[in-house]
Structure formats: C-alpha cells, structure tokens
Scaffold this active site. Structure first.
Site, PDB file in Angstrom:
ATOM      1  NE  ARG A 158      89.432  12.295  53.985  1.00  0.00           N
ATOM      2  CZ  ARG A 158      88.910  12.278  55.214  1.00  0.00           C
ATOM      3  NH1 ARG A 158      88.393  11.164  55.723  1.00  0.00           N
ATOM      4  NH2 ARG A 158      88.886  13.382  55.944  1.00  0.00           N
ATOM      5  CB  SER A 228      92.141  17.809  53.718  1.00  0.00           C
ATOM      6  OG  SER A 228      91.633  18.011  55.010  1.00  0.00           O
ATOM      7  CD  GLU A 324      90.572  14.508  51.224  1.00  0.00           C
ATOM      8  OE1 GLU A 324      91.011  14.328  52.373  1.00  0.00           O
ATOM      9  OE2 GLU A 324      89.553  15.185  50.977  1.00  0.00           O
TER      10      GLU A 324
HETATM   11  P1  FAD Z   1      82.966  15.725  43.611  1.00  0.00           P
HETATM   12  O1  FAD Z   1      84.078  16.652  43.985  1.00  0.00           O
HETATM   13  O2  FAD Z   1      81.973  16.215  42.625  1.00  0.00           O
HETATM   14  O3  FAD Z   1      83.579  14.350  43.114  1.00  0.00           O
HETATM   15  C1  FAD Z   1      84.648  13.759  43.813  1.00  0.00           C
HETATM   16  C2  FAD Z   1      85.129  12.517  43.046  1.00  0.00           C
HETATM   17  O4  FAD Z   1      84.115  11.509  43.050  1.00  0.00           O
HETATM   18  C3  FAD Z   1      85.423  12.791  41.576  1.00  0.00           C
HETATM   19  O5  FAD Z   1      86.518  11.995  41.214  1.00  0.00           O
HETATM   20  C4  FAD Z   1      84.161  12.366  40.867  1.00  0.00           C
HETATM   21  O6  FAD Z   1      84.394  11.973  39.522  1.00  0.00           O
HETATM   22  C5  FAD Z   1      83.693  11.186  41.717  1.00  0.00           C
HETATM   23  N1  FAD Z   1      82.247  11.070  41.779  1.00  0.00           N
HETATM   24  C6  FAD Z   1      81.368  12.061  42.026  1.00  0.00           C
HETATM   25  N2  FAD Z   1      80.117  11.588  42.077  1.00  0.00           N
HETATM   26  C7  FAD Z   1      80.201  10.254  41.870  1.00  0.00           C
HETATM   27  C8  FAD Z   1      79.249   9.197  41.815  1.00  0.00           C
HETATM   28  N3  FAD Z   1      77.945   9.431  41.993  1.00  0.00           N
HETATM   29  N4  FAD Z   1      79.690   7.918  41.586  1.00  0.00           N
HETATM   30  C9  FAD Z   1      81.004   7.688  41.425  1.00  0.00           C
HETATM   31  N5  FAD Z   1      81.947   8.650  41.453  1.00  0.00           N
HETATM   32  C10 FAD Z   1      81.560   9.919  41.676  1.00  0.00           C
HETATM   33  N6  FAD Z   1      85.923  15.345  52.965  1.00  0.00           N
HETATM   34  C11 FAD Z   1      85.927  14.539  54.058  1.00  0.00           C
HETATM   35  O7  FAD Z   1      86.015  13.304  53.923  1.00  0.00           O
HETATM   36  N7  FAD Z   1      85.859  15.052  55.318  1.00  0.00           N
HETATM   37  C12 FAD Z   1      85.764  16.381  55.559  1.00  0.00           C
HETATM   38  O8  FAD Z   1      85.703  16.815  56.701  1.00  0.00           O
HETATM   39  C13 FAD Z   1      85.741  17.251  54.433  1.00  0.00           C
HETATM   40  N8  FAD Z   1      85.673  18.598  54.599  1.00  0.00           N
HETATM   41  C14 FAD Z   1      85.663  19.428  53.509  1.00  0.00           C
HETATM   42  C15 FAD Z   1      85.569  20.804  53.722  1.00  0.00           C
HETATM   43  C16 FAD Z   1      85.541  21.681  52.639  1.00  0.00           C
HETATM   44  C17 FAD Z   1      85.451  23.167  52.899  1.00  0.00           C
HETATM   45  C18 FAD Z   1      85.589  21.166  51.318  1.00  0.00           C
HETATM   46  C19 FAD Z   1      85.534  22.109  50.143  1.00  0.00           C
HETATM   47  C20 FAD Z   1      85.699  19.802  51.098  1.00  0.00           C
HETATM   48  C21 FAD Z   1      85.736  18.914  52.199  1.00  0.00           C
HETATM   49  N9  FAD Z   1      85.841  17.516  52.032  1.00  0.00           N
HETATM   50  C22 FAD Z   1      85.828  16.682  53.131  1.00  0.00           C
HETATM   51  C23 FAD Z   1      85.949  16.927  50.676  1.00  0.00           C
HETATM   52  C24 FAD Z   1      84.576  16.727  49.999  1.00  0.00           C
HETATM   53  O9  FAD Z   1      83.574  17.389  50.709  1.00  0.00           O
HETATM   54  C25 FAD Z   1      84.215  15.256  49.909  1.00  0.00           C
HETATM   55  O10 FAD Z   1      85.197  14.537  49.188  1.00  0.00           O
HETATM   56  C26 FAD Z   1      82.858  15.039  49.230  1.00  0.00           C
HETATM   57  O11 FAD Z   1      82.411  13.725  49.394  1.00  0.00           O
HETATM   58  C27 FAD Z   1      82.904  15.400  47.746  1.00  0.00           C
HETATM   59  O12 FAD Z   1      81.580  15.405  47.259  1.00  0.00           O
HETATM   60  P2  FAD Z   1      81.245  16.074  45.861  1.00  0.00           P
HETATM   61  O13 FAD Z   1      79.839  15.748  45.560  1.00  0.00           O
HETATM   62  O14 FAD Z   1      81.589  17.515  45.866  1.00  0.00           O
HETATM   63  O15 FAD Z   1      82.219  15.241  44.925  1.00  0.00           O
HETATM   64  N1  EPU Z   2      97.273  21.175  62.944  1.00  0.00           N
HETATM   65  C1  EPU Z   2      98.223  22.140  63.108  1.00  0.00           C
HETATM   66  N2  EPU Z   2      98.250  23.165  62.200  1.00  0.00           N
HETATM   67  C2  EPU Z   2      97.398  23.248  61.172  1.00  0.00           C
HETATM   68  C3  EPU Z   2      96.423  22.245  60.988  1.00  0.00           C
HETATM   69  C4  EPU Z   2      96.379  21.194  61.908  1.00  0.00           C
HETATM   70  O1  EPU Z   2      99.037  22.082  64.035  1.00  0.00           O
HETATM   71  O2  EPU Z   2      97.495  24.209  60.415  1.00  0.00           O
HETATM   72  C5  EPU Z   2      97.183  20.076  63.942  1.00  0.00           C
HETATM   73  C6  EPU Z   2      95.945  20.250  64.843  1.00  0.00           C
HETATM   74  O3  EPU Z   2      96.214  21.085  65.937  1.00  0.00           O
HETATM   75  C7  EPU Z   2      95.661  18.822  65.257  1.00  0.00           C
HETATM   76  C8  EPU Z   2      96.075  18.010  64.025  1.00  0.00           C
HETATM   77  O4  EPU Z   2      96.981  18.839  63.275  1.00  0.00           O
HETATM   78  O5  EPU Z   2      96.483  18.451  66.323  1.00  0.00           O
HETATM   79  C9  EPU Z   2      94.880  17.582  63.168  1.00  0.00           C
HETATM   80  O6  EPU Z   2      94.176  18.758  62.715  1.00  0.00           O
HETATM   81  P1  EPU Z   2      92.585  18.766  62.464  1.00  0.00           P
HETATM   82  O7  EPU Z   2      91.871  18.265  63.675  1.00  0.00           O
HETATM   83  O8  EPU Z   2      92.222  20.118  61.971  1.00  0.00           O
HETATM   84  O9  EPU Z   2      92.344  17.682  61.355  1.00  0.00           O
HETATM   85  P2  EPU Z   2      93.144  17.295  60.022  1.00  0.00           P
HETATM   86  O10 EPU Z   2      93.890  16.032  60.273  1.00  0.00           O
HETATM   87  O11 EPU Z   2      93.912  18.447  59.504  1.00  0.00           O
HETATM   88  C10 EPU Z   2      91.248  15.755  59.128  1.00  0.00           C
HETATM   89  C11 EPU Z   2      90.537  15.545  57.839  1.00  0.00           C
HETATM   90  C12 EPU Z   2      89.438  16.577  57.672  1.00  0.00           C
HETATM   91  C13 EPU Z   2      88.455  16.432  58.829  1.00  0.00           C
HETATM   92  C14 EPU Z   2      89.206  16.643  60.139  1.00  0.00           C
HETATM   93  C15 EPU Z   2      88.338  16.404  61.350  1.00  0.00           C
HETATM   94  C16 EPU Z   2      92.082  14.508  56.286  1.00  0.00           C
HETATM   95  C17 EPU Z   2      92.946  14.676  55.106  1.00  0.00           C
HETATM   96  N3  EPU Z   2      91.464  15.602  56.724  1.00  0.00           N
HETATM   97  O12 EPU Z   2      91.916  17.005  59.045  1.00  0.00           O
HETATM   98  O13 EPU Z   2      88.756  16.306  56.460  1.00  0.00           O
HETATM   99  O14 EPU Z   2      87.409  17.376  58.727  1.00  0.00           O
HETATM  100  O15 EPU Z   2      90.314  15.711  60.220  1.00  0.00           O
HETATM  101  O16 EPU Z   2      88.108  15.046  61.503  1.00  0.00           O
HETATM  102  O17 EPU Z   2      91.959  13.400  56.816  1.00  0.00           O
HETATM  103  C18 EPU Z   2      88.864  16.758  54.104  1.00  0.00           C
HETATM  104  O18 EPU Z   2      89.070  15.549  53.953  1.00  0.00           O
HETATM  105  O19 EPU Z   2      88.735  17.566  53.141  1.00  0.00           O
HETATM  106  C19 EPU Z   2      88.739  17.290  55.463  1.00  0.00           C
HETATM  107  C20 EPU Z   2      88.571  18.601  55.735  1.00  0.00           C
END
Ligand code: FAD
Ligand code: EPU
Length: 341
Positions: A158, A228, A324
């Site tokens: 991250r 997250s 995050e």
């Molecule tokens: P923004 O929110 O618009 O920007 C994020 C940051 O980056 C801000 O600080 C912004 O100023 C900066 N920024 C934006 N564009 C640029 C650029 N071109 N150059 C430099 N800086 C820039 N993240 C994960 O890693 N794994 C996941 O599984 C995951 N699941 C998600 C699920 C949901 C439902 C949601 C809502 C979010 C999730 N995220 C996850 C977080 C998010 O999707 C990522 O961080 C994504 O990369 C953000 O993209 P964005 O375009 O919306 O960035």
């Molecule tokens: N868990 C619980 N209760 C909950 C949530 C999770 O017990 O309410 C347990 C799950 O059962 C599992 C463990 O925690 O054993 C991990 O949960 P999960 O697989 O859902 O993943 P996470 O660690 O909560 C991370 C990333 C996600 C990414 C998933 C899958 C971070 C901060 N988050 O979540 O990224 O999609 O793994 O790889 O690293 C994001 O960054 O926004 C994001 C959604």
C-alpha cells in the site's frame, strides 16, 4: 464552489473551488500553471475511491481523464501502455477479452489506472508491482514527463514513491504493464486456493474474484465507501506470538524476517464492531475493515467512527490501526492518523 459528489465514492457532501476534467497532458500543464499563478492548491483525483474529504477543498481539482491503451507484444510478453485516466476494472476486463492474462486477480478494484501505482493496489495475492513495467510521471514544475522503472517506484504494501518523493507537484500520466504469455494462475489467497491449478482459466479466476468481492464489499454506487478504511497492521514476530497464544485462530500473513501482517478486519470484528454506527457512518456488516456511509454521513461522523474503531482495537489488542484512505482538507492532504487519534 463546485460539488464533488460525482468525483468521489464516499458520497459525503464536499465542494471544491474549481473542478477540471483533464483529457490531455497539455491541458494538465496549463491548468496547474493557472492554479499556481492564482496561488491556489491543486488536488489530483482519479475516481476518488480512496479519499475522504474532511473539509471543502479551497483550490483546483484536476480529474484524470487521460484515455487510451496501446498494445504491443514480443514472443514472450504482452505490453500495455495505459493512459492514467482509464478505468482500472475496464482495463482488466478488456485485457481478458483480448486473451491477455495476469490482471484477473485485480478485478473490480475501483479507480483509475494512473492511481494504481500510488498505493500499489493489491488483492487476492497480486499487487500492481507484479505487473508493472514502468510508470510515466509529469513533473509539473519542469513541464516534462519522465519514466520510472518498476523498481524505481519503490513499491511495497500500500505504498510507493508517489506517496513520498514524487507526492507533490508530480502526476502519474500513464502506466506500462508487462504480462507474460506463459500465464501462471495465482491461487494462493482465500477461496482461490480451491481452484485446480492445472485446469483453471483466467476467466474462472476473474469470475471467482468478482463473486467474492461482490459478496463482501459494498458497491459504492449504492453505499458510499472507500474500500478498506485502514491498512492491515504489520507487527513484530514477538507481538504476534503473544497475540496468537491468546487468539490461536488469528489470521496472519508472514512478512520479511521478524514481522507479521495481521487482518485489521478480523481485529475490528473481534471487537464486536460490525454494524456499529456513529451518525450516518457505520462499520460494514459484511467486512469490518470497510466504513460505509449509511446515506447521510458527514465527514465528522466518519472521523469519529474511525477514532472509535482505532481506540477499541488498541484497547483490546494493543495494535494501532492507520488509515489507508487519504484525508483531504481545505488546502490538500492532511495527516489521517493524527486526524483520528
Ligand atoms: P483517488 O481516490 O482519486 O486518488 C487516490 C490518491 O492518489 C489521492 O491522494 C490522489 O491525490 C492521488 N492521485 C490520484 N491520481 C493520481 C495521479 N495520476 N498521480 C499521482 N497521484 C494521484 N485498493 C486496493 O489496493 N485493493 C482493493 O482490493 C481495493 N478495493 C476497493 C474496493 C472498494 C469498494 C473501494 C471503494 C476502494 C477499493 N480500493 C482498493 C481502494 C481504491 O480502489 C484504490 O486506492 C484505487 O487505486 C484508487 O483509485 P482512484 O482513481 O479512485 O484514486
Ligand atoms: N475478517 C474477519 N472479519 C471481517 C473481515 C475480515 O474475520 O469483518 C478476516 C477474514 O475472514 C480473513 C481476514 O480477516 O481471514 C482477511 O480478510 P479479507 O480476505 O476480506 O481481506 P482484508 O485483509 O480485509 C485486504 C485488502 C483488500 C483486498 C483484500 C483481498 C487491505 C487494507 N485490504 O483486505 O483491499 O481486496 O485483502 O486481497 O490490505 C482496499 O485496499 O481497499 C481493499 C479492499
């Protein structure tokens, strides 16, 4: 002032002085220069899926809508040059349809391709760093684009150089991806481990990732959220052993020598906080690591809830969670950890 409601996913009422959708690098340079001339702060935004506006932003928001994908190949690899404003999930789905594999574990992550390197997006055992060839960056002060190799981006969990050295006055304008033609499925995370390594297709991995994500994570179109809210904390091996002796089932992921990553969602869940609500903000009932807007949340509700969660986890496990999500104040990013302390 202009509403930001269509430019971020938390659905919190927030405004900015000016919002500009950018479709060309020249337009980007001009808009930045104009804002600097007016002594106004600039905020870069992709799709706003990782931000919380804690105040109205008193400056210019540059929204990345630089579009275009170029595909080349040699005998061993596919190469994708992707302009930063492309939607990440559409890119994943498009590549799969082209028979280009390797992005399927990163399906359904909201946001732009140009934001992917910033926090080194990751899910289901794959991170952006694993598919990254290079990142093209605009230096606003010099008005020039330069290229960083994947290793120069200093990707880690991250984080990347775009949160430190190249955080201010730099913007990711394009990313280069390198995907092996000899595709190997990555099936180490969660339910993916149940798939058959020798027979599985990239489409099946994509479908499984989408199904798991749809079951756990709220759709921002229906329920405001930023994924997250906290990072998974990394603790020392010693602290982990103490926790494990008390909680033998604690989920954990080994890191570099001497450190262990814990699941913040599990820690929050064990505090009994699923569904816990302050004002219009709540801990998601399906995934405790996600804070959601129940419809009328203010940023103060989210900040108060995040404070409560952090304190509860610290009191029970002696582990302090860090956000995050990036917090944006009147003049730009503010320290998220201090804001919820
Ligand atoms: P923004 O929110 O618009 O920007 C994020 C940051 O980056 C801000 O600080 C912004 O100023 C900066 N920024 C934006 N564009 C640029 C650029 N071109 N150059 C430099 N800086 C820039 N993240 C994960 O890693 N794994 C996941 O599984 C995951 N699941 C998600 C699920 C949901 C439902 C949601 C809502 C979010 C999730 N995220 C996850 C977080 C998010 O999707 C990522 O961080 C994504 O990369 C953000 O993209 P964005 O375009 O919306 O960035
Ligand atoms: N868990 C619980 N209760 C909950 C949530 C999770 O017990 O309410 C347990 C799950 O059962 C599992 C463990 O925690 O054993 C991990 O949960 P999960 O697989 O859902 O993943 P996470 O660690 O909560 C991370 C990333 C996600 C990414 C998933 C899958 C971070 C901060 N988050 O979540 O990224 O999609 O793994 O790889 O690293 C994001 O960054 O926004 C994001 C959604």
């Amino acid at each position: 002032m202009q509403s930001l409601v269509n430019y971020h996913t938390f659905a919190i009422p927030a405004q900015a002085k000016t919002v500009l959708e950018i479709t060309a690098v020249e337009q980007l340079k001009q808009a930045w220069a104009q804002a600097k001339l007016a002594n106004e702060p600039v905020l870069l935004l992709g799709e706003g899926s990782n931000v919380l506006f804690v105040k109205d932003f008193q400056g210019t928001v540059l929204v990345n809508r630089l579009k275009g994908i170029e595909h080349t190949q040699d005998s061993d690899f596919h190469y994708l040059h992707v302009n930063g404003g492309e939607n990440w999930h559409n890119l994943v789905a498009w590549s799969l349809n082209q028979g280009i594999y390797g992005l399927e574990n990163l399906a359904l992550i909201p946001g732009c391709a140009g934001s992917a390197p910033v926090q080194n997006i990751g899910a289901y055992g794959v991170e952006f760093k694993d598919v990254c060839d290079y990142v093209d960056v605009l230096d606003f002060q010099k008005g020039e684009v330069f290229r960083l190799s994947a290793s120069e981006c200093q990707f880690a969990y991250r984080t990347s150089v775009f949160k430190h050295k190249y955080a201010a006055d730099f913007m990711v304008v394009a990313v280069g991806l390198k995907l092996a033609k000899a595709w190997q499925p990555v099936l180490k995370y969660g339910s993916l481990a149940n798939l058959d390594q020798s027979a599985v297709s990239a489409q099946q991995v994509f479908d499984e990732v989408c199904a798991v994500r749809r079951a756990k994570l709220p759709d921002p179109k229906q329920t405001g959220n930023a994924g997250s809210f906290f990072k998974n904390p990394v603790v020392t091996q010693r602290q982990f052993q103490d926790l494990q002796s008390e909680y033998p089932n604690i989920p954990h992921f080994p890191q570099e020598e001497g450190f262990v990553k814990l699941a913040a969602g599990w820690l929050i869940d064990r505090c009994g906080l699923k569904g816990y609500q302050i004002g219009g903000a709540a801990v998601h009932t399906q995934q405790a690591l996600v804070l959601v807007n129940m419809g009328n949340a203010t940023s103060s509700d989210v900040v108060e809830l995040a404070h409560h969660v952090r304190q509860a986890v610290a009191a029970k496990f002696d582990v302090y969670l860090s956000p995050e999500v990036r917090f944006i104040g009147e003049l730009g990013e503010v320290n998220a950890e201090n804001t919820i302390s």
